[in-house]
Design a protein around this motif. Structure first.
Motif, PDB file in Angstrom:
ATOM      1  N   TYR A 185      -8.341 -19.070  -3.682  1.00 35.60           N
ATOM      2  CA  TYR A 185      -7.747 -20.287  -4.233  1.00 35.60           C
ATOM      3  C   TYR A 185      -8.301 -20.588  -5.627  1.00 35.60           C
ATOM      4  O   TYR A 185      -7.559 -21.036  -6.516  1.00 35.60           O
ATOM      5  CB  TYR A 185      -8.004 -21.472  -3.301  1.00 35.60           C
ATOM      6  CG  TYR A 185      -7.339 -22.745  -3.759  1.00 35.60           C
ATOM      7  CD1 TYR A 185      -5.956 -22.899  -3.653  1.00 35.60           C
ATOM      8  CD2 TYR A 185      -8.086 -23.793  -4.315  1.00 35.60           C
ATOM      9  CE1 TYR A 185      -5.325 -24.062  -4.085  1.00 35.60           C
ATOM     10  CE2 TYR A 185      -7.456 -24.953  -4.748  1.00 35.60           C
ATOM     11  CZ  TYR A 185      -6.090 -25.080  -4.631  1.00 35.60           C
ATOM     12  OH  TYR A 185      -5.465 -26.221  -5.066  1.00 35.60           O
ATOM     13  N   SER A 186      -9.574 -20.332  -5.830  1.00 39.80           N
ATOM     14  CA  SER A 186     -10.179 -20.545  -7.150  1.00 39.80           C
ATOM     15  C   SER A 186      -9.544 -19.632  -8.191  1.00 39.80           C
ATOM     16  O   SER A 186      -9.281 -20.055  -9.329  1.00 39.80           O
ATOM     17  CB  SER A 186     -11.692 -20.296  -7.080  1.00 39.80           C
ATOM     18  OG  SER A 186     -12.320 -21.212  -6.209  1.00 39.80           O
TER      19      SER A 186
ATOM     20  N   TYR B 264      -6.533 -18.423  -8.028  1.00 40.54           N
ATOM     21  CA  TYR B 264      -5.184 -18.960  -8.237  1.00 40.54           C
ATOM     22  C   TYR B 264      -5.219 -20.131  -9.215  1.00 40.54           C
ATOM     23  O   TYR B 264      -4.390 -20.213 -10.132  1.00 40.54           O
ATOM     24  CB  TYR B 264      -4.604 -19.399  -6.888  1.00 40.54           C
ATOM     25  CG  TYR B 264      -3.479 -20.406  -6.981  1.00 40.54           C
ATOM     26  CD1 TYR B 264      -2.205 -20.026  -7.377  1.00 40.54           C
ATOM     27  CD2 TYR B 264      -3.705 -21.749  -6.662  1.00 40.54           C
ATOM     28  CE1 TYR B 264      -1.172 -20.958  -7.459  1.00 40.54           C
ATOM     29  CE2 TYR B 264      -2.680 -22.681  -6.743  1.00 40.54           C
ATOM     30  CZ  TYR B 264      -1.419 -22.272  -7.145  1.00 40.54           C
ATOM     31  OH  TYR B 264      -0.406 -23.197  -7.233  1.00 40.54           O
ATOM     32  N   ARG B 265      -6.188 -21.015  -9.033  1.00 40.75           N
ATOM     33  CA  ARG B 265      -6.303 -22.177  -9.912  1.00 40.75           C
ATOM     34  C   ARG B 265      -6.594 -21.760 -11.353  1.00 40.75           C
ATOM     35  O   ARG B 265      -5.977 -22.254 -12.298  1.00 40.75           O
ATOM     36  CB  ARG B 265      -7.418 -23.096  -9.404  1.00 40.75           C
ATOM     37  CG  ARG B 265      -7.062 -23.857  -8.144  1.00 40.75           C
ATOM     38  CD  ARG B 265      -6.239 -25.079  -8.445  1.00 40.75           C
ATOM     39  NE  ARG B 265      -6.988 -26.024  -9.284  1.00 40.75           N
ATOM     40  CZ  ARG B 265      -6.441 -27.072  -9.870  1.00 40.75           C
ATOM     41  NH1 ARG B 265      -5.152 -27.313  -9.729  1.00 40.75           N
ATOM     42  NH2 ARG B 265      -7.172 -27.893 -10.603  1.00 40.75           N
ATOM     43  N   MET B 266      -7.546 -20.828 -11.524  1.00 44.53           N
ATOM     44  CA  MET B 266      -7.984 -20.450 -12.867  1.00 44.53           C
ATOM     45  C   MET B 266      -6.956 -19.587 -13.593  1.00 44.53           C
ATOM     46  O   MET B 266      -6.740 -19.737 -14.789  1.00 44.53           O
ATOM     47  CB  MET B 266      -9.332 -19.720 -12.800  1.00 44.53           C
ATOM     48  CG  MET B 266     -10.500 -20.622 -12.435  1.00 44.53           C
ATOM     49  SD  MET B 266     -12.092 -19.777 -12.569  1.00 44.53           S
ATOM     50  CE  MET B 266     -11.936 -18.528 -11.288  1.00 44.53           C
TER      51      MET B 266
ATOM     52  N   GLN C 113      -1.294 -22.408 -16.767  1.00 44.84           N
ATOM     53  CA  GLN C 113       0.078 -22.910 -16.717  1.00 44.84           C
ATOM     54  C   GLN C 113       1.114 -21.773 -16.740  1.00 44.84           C
ATOM     55  O   GLN C 113       2.164 -21.887 -17.367  1.00 44.84           O
ATOM     56  CB  GLN C 113       0.334 -23.885 -17.869  1.00 44.84           C
ATOM     57  CG  GLN C 113      -0.558 -25.107 -17.824  1.00 44.84           C
ATOM     58  CD  GLN C 113      -0.235 -26.141 -18.887  1.00 44.84           C
ATOM     59  OE1 GLN C 113       0.409 -25.845 -19.883  1.00 44.84           O
ATOM     60  NE2 GLN C 113      -0.681 -27.358 -18.668  1.00 44.84           N
TER      61      GLN C 113
ATOM     62  N   GLU D 291      -2.696 -21.780 -12.378  1.00 47.28           N
ATOM     63  CA  GLU D 291      -2.444 -23.192 -12.662  1.00 47.28           C
ATOM     64  C   GLU D 291      -3.058 -23.635 -13.992  1.00 47.28           C
ATOM     65  O   GLU D 291      -2.389 -24.251 -14.815  1.00 47.28           O
ATOM     66  CB  GLU D 291      -2.976 -24.054 -11.516  1.00 47.28           C
ATOM     67  CG  GLU D 291      -2.072 -24.050 -10.294  1.00 47.28           C
ATOM     68  CD  GLU D 291      -2.197 -25.337  -9.506  1.00 47.28           C
ATOM     69  OE1 GLU D 291      -3.276 -25.960  -9.546  1.00 47.28           O
ATOM     70  OE2 GLU D 291      -1.212 -25.716  -8.842  1.00 47.28           O
ATOM     71  N   MET D 292      -4.328 -23.310 -14.227  1.00 43.59           N
ATOM     72  CA  MET D 292      -4.990 -23.764 -15.448  1.00 43.59           C
ATOM     73  C   MET D 292      -4.375 -23.142 -16.698  1.00 43.59           C
ATOM     74  O   MET D 292      -4.321 -23.763 -17.755  1.00 43.59           O
ATOM     75  CB  MET D 292      -6.491 -23.465 -15.376  1.00 43.59           C
ATOM     76  CG  MET D 292      -7.223 -24.286 -14.323  1.00 43.59           C
ATOM     77  SD  MET D 292      -8.989 -23.921 -14.217  1.00 43.59           S
ATOM     78  CE  MET D 292      -9.538 -24.492 -15.828  1.00 43.59           C
TER      79      MET D 292
ATOM     80  N   LYS E 175       1.998 -19.638  -5.378  1.00 43.61           N
ATOM     81  CA  LYS E 175       2.567 -19.445  -6.712  1.00 43.61           C
ATOM     82  C   LYS E 175       4.068 -19.719  -6.711  1.00 43.61           C
ATOM     83  O   LYS E 175       4.589 -20.401  -7.602  1.00 43.61           O
ATOM     84  CB  LYS E 175       2.310 -18.013  -7.196  1.00 43.61           C
ATOM     85  CG  LYS E 175       0.866 -17.715  -7.547  1.00 43.61           C
ATOM     86  CD  LYS E 175       0.715 -16.274  -8.008  1.00 43.61           C
ATOM     87  CE  LYS E 175      -0.705 -15.962  -8.405  1.00 43.61           C
ATOM     88  NZ  LYS E 175      -0.853 -14.550  -8.855  1.00 43.61           N
TER      89      LYS E 175
ATOM     90  N   ARG F 228       4.655 -23.382  -6.476  1.00 42.40           N
ATOM     91  CA  ARG F 228       4.329 -24.090  -7.727  1.00 42.40           C
ATOM     92  C   ARG F 228       5.401 -23.868  -8.790  1.00 42.40           C
ATOM     93  O   ARG F 228       5.732 -24.771  -9.563  1.00 42.40           O
ATOM     94  CB  ARG F 228       2.975 -23.603  -8.263  1.00 42.40           C
ATOM     95  CG  ARG F 228       2.478 -24.417  -9.469  1.00 42.40           C
ATOM     96  CD  ARG F 228       2.229 -25.845  -9.050  1.00 42.40           C
ATOM     97  NE  ARG F 228       1.814 -26.682 -10.164  1.00 42.40           N
ATOM     98  CZ  ARG F 228       2.643 -27.315 -10.990  1.00 42.40           C
ATOM     99  NH1 ARG F 228       3.960 -27.180 -10.820  1.00 42.40           N
ATOM    100  NH2 ARG F 228       2.203 -28.075 -11.961  1.00 42.40           N
TER     101      ARG F 228
END
Length: 204
Positions: free
Chosen positions: A124-125, A127-129, A135, A132-133, A47, A50
């Motif tokens: 990681y999933s 984190y992505r959801m 934003q 990142e997704m 995080k 990013r």
């Protein structure tokens, strides 16, 4: 809220199945949580990375002390788990138990081969959801992220110390200790989840 409840339920599946169905020991469950703690720390650094990648000018210059303190706290937490178990169960052979945990065979496959990648994938999933997704890296700042992470580490370390004293002092059965861990961790995650829903930008 539905997503939060599903997430809480998924966090309970492996510890519950492990202890009451697969005949895992309490230490096996704690090793599962240790892997979860390590994966959580890795996600935290993802995080931070990013946020910096998105906009260096907006991302506050990282306070190196935060990173050092965080790493030291992680080491202290992992060490406290081992010391706590030795106090609770003096005859425990930690090295043998860790090896047994990694090589424990379920359905013909060594547990370590499946569980470690699975926990990493789940972290990681998430984190992505959730980062990142959505934003969140566009609005989340680095310093509050570090402060929140350090606060959680302090709380976890305090909980380990208190639980060790109670469990060892009153000679609690393993299932009672596990129930306490599940109730406290689920309750904390629920409160954090509700706060995140109310204002997803304040709680990392």
């Amino acid at each position: 809220m539905k997503q939060l409840l599903i997430q809480l339920a998924s966090n309970l599946i492996i510890p519950v199945l492990g202890f009451w169905i697969w005949d895992w020991s309490l230490y096996f469950i704690l090793l599962f949580y240790v892997l979860d703690i390590i994966s959580g720390d890795i996600v935290h650094f993802l995080k931070v990375k990013r946020i910096r990648k998105e906009d260096v000018s907006k991302s506050q210059v990282i306070v190196k002390q935060y990173a050092v303190i965080s790493v030291l706290l992680t080491i202290l937490i992992l060490t406290s788990v081992q010391i706590g178990m030795k106090i609770y169960e003096p005859q425990l052979n930690i090295v043998d138990e860790i090896w047994n945990f990694l090589t424990y065979t379920e359905l013909g496959v060594a547990q370590g081969i499946v569980l470690i990648p699975l926990i990493g994938f789940m972290a990681y999933s998430k984190y992505r959801m959730e980062f990142e997704m959505l934003q969140l890296y566009k609005v989340q700042q680095e310093r509050p992220l570090w402060k929140h992470h350090l606060k959680e580490q302090f709380l976890l370390l305090s909980f380990i110390a208190i639980l060790t004293l109670i469990a060892a002092g009153y000679h609690l059965n393993e299932w009672i200790v596990l129930v306490i861990i599940l109730v406290v961790s689920t309750g904390y995650n629920y409160l954090q989840g509700k706060e995140r829903i109310k204002n997803r930008y304040l709680i990392p």
